[in-house]
Design an enzyme around this catalytic site. Structure first.
Site, PDB file in Angstrom:
ATOM      1  CB  CYS A  10      -0.985  -0.018   1.164  1.00  0.00           C
ATOM      2  SG  CYS A  10      -0.252   0.178   2.805  1.00  0.00           S
ATOM      3  NE  ARG A  16      -4.677   1.602   1.768  1.00  0.00           N
ATOM      4  CZ  ARG A  16      -4.558   2.333   0.662  1.00  0.00           C
ATOM      5  NH1 ARG A  16      -5.455   2.197  -0.310  1.00  0.00           N
ATOM      6  NH2 ARG A  16      -3.560   3.185   0.523  1.00  0.00           N
TER       7      ARG A  16
END
Length: 209
Positions: A10, A16
């Site tokens: 990410c 994430r």
């Protein structure tokens, strides 16, 4: 037999991609112990930072290890031995491929890759062709996925992205969790389906005589 190496990517590597990595590692370990090595990195990593606190709390609530993670900057060296790269959004694709063009057919948005696996599971001919051996299964998948991605188009391109919750309201965090965990769950479920078919899933801890 070497593990299948998966790298999640990410932007900052504090929300994430580390959540996807620990979620996948935990789920795949339960199905195929020692069969996978899942790590994460960021394109503009907040190097050495831990999980963003809300994401870390979410991971701990799910029984995942959120305490050892430290953000890493993605480098070409990290991509040398990777079997599969799962990016959290379309914007991450090109920077990864600039570092390692050879990974063109091994780099996917996480949500798109999950849909490919669901497509395979829903096609009787493809499903029957999946090898029983774990290493052979994922080698087969790496060959099939680049062409199968054309069969899972989405009307709204953003459905291939996991929204970035960093410094955004809790509602965005909840959306991120829904999008990400649905995709990681589909990947683990696919591996479990085929490991169970092959009879290689270990019994639950504490089972036995």
């Amino acid at each position: 037999m070497p593990p299948t190496r998966i790298l999640t990517v990410c932007t900052g590597n504090v929300c994430r991609s580390p959540l996807a990595a620990v979620e996948l590692q935990h789920g795949l370990d339960a199905v195929s112990p020692g069969g996978f090595e899942v790590t994460s990195a960021g394109l503009h990593a907040l190097v050495d930072d831990a999980f963003e606190h809300r994401v870390g709390a979410l991971a701990r609530e799910r029984g995942l290890d959120a305490d050892t993670h430290r953000a890493r900057q993605l480098t070409a060296q990290m991509l040398t031995d990777v079997d599969l790269v799962l990016v959290m959004a379309r914007e991450h694709l090109q920077p990864v491929l600039q570092l390692s063009p050879r990974l063109l057919k091994r780099t996917f948005p996480l949500r798109e890759f999950a849909r490919v696996l669901q497509y395979v599971a829903g096609d009787p001919a493809l499903d029957a062709a999946v090898p029983a051996d774990r290493a052979e299964r994922w080698a087969w998948l790496r060959k099939q996925a680049p062409r199968l991605r054309q069969r899972v188009p989405v009307r709204q391109a953003e459905r291939n992205d996991v929204i970035d919750p960093y410094r955004r309201p809790d509602a965005v965090l909840e959306q991120m969790a829904d999008e990400l965990l649905e995709a990681t769950g589909a990947i683990v479920a696919w591996e479990r389906r085929h490991a169970e078919r092959a009879g290689t899933v270990p019994p639950p801890q504490g089972a036995g005589g």
